[in-house]
Design an enzyme around this catalytic site. Structure first.
Site, short mmCIF file in Angstrom:
data_model
loop_
_atom_site.label_atom_id
_atom_site.label_comp_id
_atom_site.label_asym_id
_atom_site.label_seq_id
_atom_site.Cartn_x
_atom_site.Cartn_y
_atom_site.Cartn_z
N LYS A 44 0.86 -1.19 0.00
CA LYS A 44 0.00 0.00 0.00
C LYS A 44 0.90 1.24 0.00
CE LYS A 44 -3.37 3.00 0.69
NZ LYS A 44 -4.28 3.39 -0.40
N SER A 45 0.50 2.26 -0.74
CA SER A 45 1.29 3.50 -0.75
C SER A 45 1.47 4.01 0.67
CB SER A 45 0.58 4.57 -1.58
OG SER A 45 0.56 4.23 -2.94
N CYS A 129 -2.62 10.02 -6.41
CA CYS A 129 -3.75 9.74 -5.51
C CYS A 129 -4.81 10.82 -5.66
CB CYS A 129 -3.30 9.68 -4.05
SG CYS A 129 -4.75 9.48 -2.98
N ASN A 192 -3.71 5.04 -12.56
CA ASN A 192 -4.41 5.08 -11.28
C ASN A 192 -5.91 5.18 -11.58
OD1 ASN A 192 -5.02 5.50 -8.48
ND2 ASN A 192 -3.03 6.45 -8.21
N SER A 193 -6.73 5.23 -10.56
CA SER A 193 -8.17 5.31 -10.81
C SER A 193 -8.52 6.62 -11.54
CB SER A 193 -8.94 5.20 -9.50
OG SER A 193 -8.53 6.20 -8.61
N GLY A 220 -11.91 -0.65 -12.47
CA GLY A 220 -12.67 -1.76 -13.02
C GLY A 220 -12.99 -1.59 -14.49
N GLY A 248 -5.76 -1.29 -14.83
CA GLY A 248 -7.05 -0.67 -15.14
C GLY A 248 -7.94 -1.61 -15.92
N GLY A 249 -8.95 -2.13 -15.25
CA GLY A 249 -9.96 -2.93 -15.94
C GLY A 249 -9.53 -4.33 -16.30
N THR A 271 -9.60 -3.66 -8.71
CA THR A 271 -11.02 -3.91 -8.40
C THR A 271 -11.35 -5.41 -8.37
OG1 THR A 271 -11.67 -1.78 -9.33
CG2 THR A 271 -13.37 -3.47 -9.19
O1 RRO Z 1 -5.90 5.70 -0.82
C1 RRO Z 1 -6.56 6.13 -1.79
O2 RRO Z 1 -7.59 6.80 -1.66
C2 RRO Z 1 -6.12 5.91 -3.16
C3 RRO Z 1 -4.83 6.09 -3.60
BR1 RRO Z 1 -3.40 6.51 -2.46
C4 RRO Z 1 -4.53 5.95 -4.97
O3 RRO Z 1 -3.40 6.13 -5.45
N1 RRO Z 1 -5.56 5.64 -5.81
C5 RRO Z 1 -6.82 5.46 -5.38
O4 RRO Z 1 -7.72 5.17 -6.20
N2 RRO Z 1 -7.09 5.58 -4.04
#
Ligand code: RRO
Length: 311
Positions: A44-45, A129, A192-193, A220, A248-249, A271
Site C-alpha cells: 500500500k502506498s 492519488c 491510477n483510478s 474496473g 485498469g480494468g 477492483t
Molecule cells: O488511498 C486512496 O484513496 C487511493 C490512492 Br493513495 C490511490 O493512489 N488511488 C486510489 O484510487 N485511491
C-alpha cells in the site's frame, strides 16, 4: 505455463500483480499475496506516518467496477520498510514498495530512507492519488512532476517507477512523456483510478461514498479503454528502457492480453482482486494462457506491444 516475464533483471512466473492499495495494507494481506500465484506484488502506498484515511463508507463495488475515496490509509513508512527488509532474504525481487508522500519533502524523506536502507527492490512513486482533500494529483501538474523527478534522481539510484493518473489529451501524452523521458525511470504505471467521478444510488438519491460529497476514483471495467489508451500512448512515446505497467480494468485473461498487446510488461489488478481475492491471479493467468495457446504464442514477448493500426 509460458507466462514467464522478465522485468528489471528479475524473471517472474507471470506478469500479474496487485494494484497498490488493494489487498496490501497489512503484513497478513501481503503474506497472502506472497503465497498467491501473482508474479510479484506491491505494498500500500506509504506516507511517513500512519494514516487512518477518510471516513467510511469509502469503497463501493458496483457491477462494472468500483469507486473509492480511501484517502491514503496506511500503516506508515516504517511498517512497510520492516516488512520488505524482512522478506528481502528471499532475494526474488517479488515485492515492490509504494510511496505517496503528501508533499515534496515527504517523498524526498521516504526515498532517502529507502536509498540508505538495505532494500534492493523496486520502488513506485505514486504521483496520482485522487482522494486526499485539498491535495491535487501531482501527475496533472507537469511543472511539479518535473521538479519532483529532478530532485529525486539527484540522489535516488535504485529502480524507481511512477504511478500516473490517466491522461485524456494527445498534447498531454506528448508533454508528460517528454518530461518522463529526461529521467532514468524504470517504468511508468498506467493508470491510477479515474479520479473525482460520482456514482449515485438512484433509489436513495444519494452518493455511495462519504468523503468529498461522494466524489471518488473509478476502477474496473469502466476504465479499461482509458487504461489501454494510456499504456499504448506511453509505450510508443517513452524511451524503450522505460517499461510500462498496465493497470485498469483487468478482469479476465482477455483484458490482460489487450494490455500486453498495447505494450505493458507487468499487469496490475485492483477492483477484481478486491472482488475475488487472490484466486483471481490463477484464473486470469490460465485465461491468458488459453488465449496464447489458441493463437499459437509460446511467450508474451512474441506479441507484446504489437497492436496493429488500420492502414
Ligand atoms: O488511498 C486512496 O484513496 C487511493 C490512492 Br493513495 C490511490 O493512489 N488511488 C486510489 O484510487 N485511491
Amino acid at each position: 505455463m509460458s507466462l514467464s516475464t522478465q522485468f528489471l533483471g528479475h524473471t517472474y512466473a507471470n506478469p500479474l500483480m496487485n494494484a497498490s492499495g488493494v489487498h496490501c495494507m497489512s503484513v497478513e494481506e501481503l503474506q497472502e499475496l506472497d503465497r498467491s500465484s501473482a508474479g510479484a506484488f506491491i505494498t500500500k502506498s506509504a506516507t511517513p506516518a500512519e494514516r487512518e484515511g477518510n471516513p467510511e463508507p469509502r469503497y463501493y463495488p458496483v457491477a462494472l467496477g468500483s469507486i473509492n475515496s480511501m484517502g491514503l490509509p496506511n500503516r506508515g513508512f516504517d511498517y512497510y520498510l520492516d516488512y520488505v527488509l524482512n522478506r528481502e532474504s528471499k532475494g526474488d525481487g517479488r515485492v515492490f514498495f509504494s510511496v505517496a508522500g503528501m508533499s515534496l519533502a515527504d517523498n524526498l524523506a521516504m526515498l532517502h530512507r529507502l536509498q540508505d536502507s538495505d532494500y534492493t527492490g523496486v520502488t513506485e512513486l505514486n504521483l496520482s492519488c485522487p482522494n486526499v482533500p485539498g491535495k491535487p494529483q501531482v501527475g496533472y501538474d507537469f511543472e511539479q512532476t518535473q521538479q519532483i523527478l529532478t530532485e529525486v534522481f539527484q540522489f535516488y539510484k535504485k529502480p524507481l517507477g511512477v504511478k500516473l493518473p490517466p491522461y485524456f489529451d494527445m498534447v498531454h501524452f506528448d508533454t508528460i512523456a517528454g518530461i518522463l523521458n529526461r529521467f532514468p525511470l524504470a517504468y511508468v504505471n498506467c493508470i491510477n483510478s479515474v479520479g473525482n467521478a460520482l456514482y449515485i444510488d438512484t433509489d436513495l438519491e444519494q452518493v455511495v461514498v462519504k468523503p468529498k460529497n461522494g466524489f471518488g476514483g473509478i476502477g474496473g471495467q469502466y476504465v479499461k479503454p482509458t487504461a489501454l489508451a494510456n499504456v499504448r500512448a506511453f509505450y510508443v512515446r517513452l524511451n524503450p528502457e522505460i517499461k510500462v505497467i498496465g493497470t485498469g480494468g483487468i478482469t479476465t485473461g482477455r483484458d490482460a492480453f489487450e494490455h500486453l498487446l498495447c505494450g505493458a510488461t507487468m499487469l496490475q489488478i485492483g477492483t477484481q482482486l478486491c472482488k475475488d481475492g487472490t484466486p483471481v491471479f490463477d484464473r486470469v493467468a490460465s485465461e491468458l494462457q488459453q488465449i496464447m495457446d489458441s493463437k499459437g504464442y509460446k511467450s508474451i514477448d512474441e506479441f507484446r506491444g504489437k497492436l496493429q493500426s488500420i492502414e
